[in-house]
Enzyme design. Structure first.
Site, PDB file in Angstrom:
ATOM      1  N   GLY B 222       0.903  -1.207   0.170  1.00 50.20           N
ATOM      2  CA  GLY B 222       0.030   0.043   0.082  1.00 50.20           C
ATOM      3  C   GLY B 222       0.795   1.247   0.228  1.00 50.20           C
ATOM      4  CD  GLN B 225      -0.200   9.051   5.914  1.00 51.32           C
ATOM      5  OE1 GLN B 225      -0.968   9.404   4.686  1.00 51.32           O
ATOM      6  NE2 GLN B 225      -0.751   9.858   6.791  1.00 51.32           N
ATOM      7  CD  GLU B 244       4.631  -3.615  -3.625  1.00 48.51           C
ATOM      8  OE1 GLU B 244       4.340  -2.408  -3.975  1.00 48.51           O
ATOM      9  OE2 GLU B 244       3.887  -4.620  -3.858  1.00 48.51           O
ATOM     10  CB  CYS B 280       2.733  -0.532  -6.670  1.00 53.28           C
ATOM     11  SG  CYS B 280       2.743  -2.384  -6.942  1.00 53.28           S
ATOM     12  CD  GLU B 370       2.221   5.448  -5.628  1.00 51.70           C
ATOM     13  OE1 GLU B 370       2.192   5.537  -4.403  1.00 51.70           O
ATOM     14  OE2 GLU B 370       1.746   4.476  -6.375  1.00 51.70           O
TER      15      GLU B 370
END
Lengths: 504, 504
Positions: B222, B225, B244, B280, B370
């Site tokens: 995920g 944070q 990851e 991702c 990202e």
């Protein structure tokens, strides 16, 4: 007016046998450490690209160079550690042999994890392990050679293809600097690039290593307190800190083993007093069947062990403090601490045991934590099942031993199975203090024995700490690393479409 | 007097296409989670002792059970994620195939690292990997099957011999609970012990997992944070958290590749808008040679991509925020965000690119982080060397792609070598979004792509996260694990005195 002379920052060297200061080594400056890190960073790609066989030649040259000045190094080590000459000679020889072992592990090449798959659609996917980059090593006080400047961590990182910067341990700064000079010169003379290896001195230099973006992994051997501080600091940058820390390392003696009482008692005392009890694998706790006179036999063996100096004034103070913490729990103390009874030289202490009840071994108790130095707890049990249950309450450890009555001793089998889940290594009918450098060695264990239970700091698995996998998809042959070229120039075992193919 | 009805704690289910609430799933109570953890802990020794082939049969049964109700599951997933049916069907089928793959990896047995040495003096030392115990899995929002209840993390942990407790993702709670029920029933019906697998619901349930002494490892997929918060929490107990996390995944197009401009532009847009940009491995940044019209070609391709809903209201809000953060840096925006222009249904957004100068890619810039969703940066460069230098300033990533002009394109070779040092996987002339489940797959990368650069969450290496090595010294044959018995009953590759011996 003249200002009083201020001694520059330094690590002072002391003789543990007398407590006298015998010299000092200046701390590296921030600029010096920065220069060393820059050099190391520049060396990293070359080290990573060269074959393990080339690094093997460098490492062999360094091992030869160390052996050539063994007497000088052992003398320096003796003066700074108070450990015996025979012990130090053995440790130095094992250090050189271990370095060659790690170079050989690198050449065997399994650690590179070379793998190739042919994917649907004609493309390929390869995977292999690349060296992580510069490794910082914090050696141990208690093994000036084995876990020092050219010890297990250093040699396995070099073998894996990583430049190494070692922080000199303040317990033996003169040895560290001299040994570092010999290793550095030998590596460079053998063809290693500038930056492959260096030594820095001083606490702040150590912090500078851990905080530098150039450093990609840290290996540490020492106390929980220092280890955890480094782990926390490395975590800020997301780099792994492989900390191997101190634990209690329990010994379980089954009822059927009672026939060997005196040899077990003697072996236990020999093991927990080895190197003045300053082994990370020291058996700090023995569970013995009650009613067989184990405690008396152990006390008798302890009484024959002469006092010996601890490594540093700090360790001696911590030992005295630790004894004080353990004693309130103890039903009896089996031997006096010599320092209390009469004046002794330097950091000298006498070994002792402390009798403890099984019921006192509860989670959170100070009794479950290491006390560095020649002290161990002796627990007599009535019920083997209750003793086995206590094993599950102990902190995870690096190692444990089980002493048995032979092959049909089911208490032993249960204890082995149970301890396997809580420690890194279980030794049967032998003491935990001997750690062979071997492919099948596991010198590690669950937290808090180490910060990384998947890692080992001794043995063939040690190199894995200093590499990480990468994949390359659909690459041309010129883009593939040498190790994955069809000719297999490095003669590696490889995995091809899932099938492990050893090099023949 | 009647108290107002208080809705019990729950995860509500929403349809991303409309934003409407379609149901809810009650949170597990603390007692329920405690019971599940107790069961899992009790199951752990049995799972660890059984052969991988037995676990393979359980996993195959669960894969069959999932496929038998594929339509129902895809329907649930579609309703909660807004992802297309074809995409979800493909993902579900790949999930089942991956589960079988991990079971096969376990049966091949290299992951067990079985090793035996004959030491001097006639004793033996063996080493092998044991399952760590109960594993907690936190799946991802964006792959309800692939990284969900029976996805890569779960299947590889089960295959490795660990009981698994999964926290249901709040983006698809109804799917999670239903899929969990199917997998759980199938595993138990196939003979797995109670406690082998279960699902819990709710944020507090997740914390209870991470804090439980029973849980020995955590896998997470995920955001940075959430991942970093779990890593920090796991570190308090010294357990590994394999997180990851999201990264930018750069694409480098060499000057020699300019002839393929339009197909590269189209491929890039297809890749960064796949699943509404919620991969991702989404390529979040492309470096293209200036003067070839790449930006215009990309803008043209983007304009043809229809709007699509994001997974959740939270992701849609973060996307809008992210666009706002990226835009001040951008020279031009290539496509409007549909939500700004006129009312849209649910969490729908249109894809867009943002033009950025090479000089803006400086360490610490928001441009290097990202932005989850269908947005990507387009950078035109004049000098390939300057573009290559920029690649070294980017954050480490899960993956990167290099598009080349063919085998003689040395710019490409340099880029591949350079990116290898900064990412987990480099793909040549193909997009990073496809992640094959294969022995040679590496789905990971240096921090902050993951918390554990040595680990992969896809591929044959995935099982290594869930085992740790132990050694047994001088053991009797009855104390040795089955896998190290002379007959080699599990047909493993083993290392004997340092020599790798595949099972023939």
């Amino acid at each position: 007016m003249t200002l009083p002379a201020v001694e520059p920052a330094h690590d002072a060297s002391f003789d543990p046998a007398s407590g006298e200061r015998t010299g000092a080594v200046a701390h590296s400056t921030g600029a010096e450490v920065g220069h060393i890190l820059d050099s190391a960073n520049r060396a990293a790609p070359a080290l990573a690209a060269l074959s393990p066989a080339i690094r093997q030649a460098w490492i062999a040259a360094a091992a030869d160079a160390v052996l050539a000045v063994a007497d000088e190094l052992v003398g320096l080590a003796r003066a700074e550690t108070g450990l015996g000459v025979a012990r130090l000679e053995g440790e130095l020889n094992r250090m050189a042999a271990s370095a060659r072992f790690y170079a050989g592990v690198a050449c065997e090449g399994s650690y590179l994890g070379a793998s190739r798959d042919d994917l649907d659609g004609g493309s390929t996917l390869v995977r292999w392990n690349i060296p992580v980059g510069v490794v910082a090593v914090f050696g141990a006080s208690n093994f000036p050679f084995g876990f020092g400047i050219f010890g297990h961590d250093v040699a396995s990182a070099l073998a894996a293809g990583c430049p190494v910067v070692v922080k000199a341990h303040p317990a033996h700064p003169r040895l560290s600097v001299r040994l570092g000079q010999i290793v550095r010169d030998a590596l460079l003379n053998a063809g290693a690039p500038e930056g492959t290896f260096d030594v820095v001195v001083g606490f702040d230099s150590g912090l500078q290593l851990v905080d530098s973006p150039v450093v990609r992994a840290v290996a540490f051997t020492g106390s929980q307190q220092a280890g955890l501080a480094l782990v926390e600091r490395g975590a800020r940058r997301g780099i792994p800190v492989f900390a191997e820390m101190g634990t209690v390392n329990p010994v379980f003696v089954t009822p059927a083993a009672a026939a060997d009482r005196d040899s077990i008692a003697q072996g236990f005392v020999d093991s927990f007093t080895l190197g003045a009890g300053q082994f990370c694998t020291k058996p700090g706790l023995i569970l013995v069947p009650a009613g067989h006179g184990f405690a008396a036999s152990i006390a008798e063996a302890v009484s024959r062990v002469p006092a010996a100096p601890l490594l540093t004034a700090g360790i001696a103070a911590a030992f005295a403090r630790g004894i004080g913490e353990l004693n309130p729990h103890a039903a009896a103390a089996s031997a006096p601490v010599k320092t209390e009874a009469h004046p002794v030289a330097g950091y000298e202490v006498s070994p002792r045991t402390i009798a403890v009840d099984l019921a006192q071994l509860t989670p959170g108790s100070r009794l479950l934590e290491e006390c560095f130095g020649p002290v161990a707890l002796v627990v007599e049990y009535d019920d083997p099942a209750a003793a086995l249950a206590a094993l599950d309450r102990l902190q995870p450890s690096l190692a444990a031993s089980v002493f048995t009555g032979g092959d049909a001793d089911t208490d032993a089998d249960l204890a082995v199975a149970q301890l396997t889940r809580r420690v890194g290594r279980v030794a049967v009918n032998t003491w935990p203090t001997g750690v062979a450098t071997s492919w099948s060695q596991q010198h590690g264990g669950p937290w808090p024995a180490t910060s990384r239970p998947e890692a080992t700091s001794v043995g063939g698995g040690g190199l894995a700490r200093f590499v990480r996998p990468v994949s390359l998809q659909n690459a041309t042959s010129i883009q593939l690393p040498l190790m994955l070229q069809p000719q297999n120039p490095w003669k590696l075992p490889r995995r091809l479409n899932g099938r492990l193919v050893p090099f023949e």
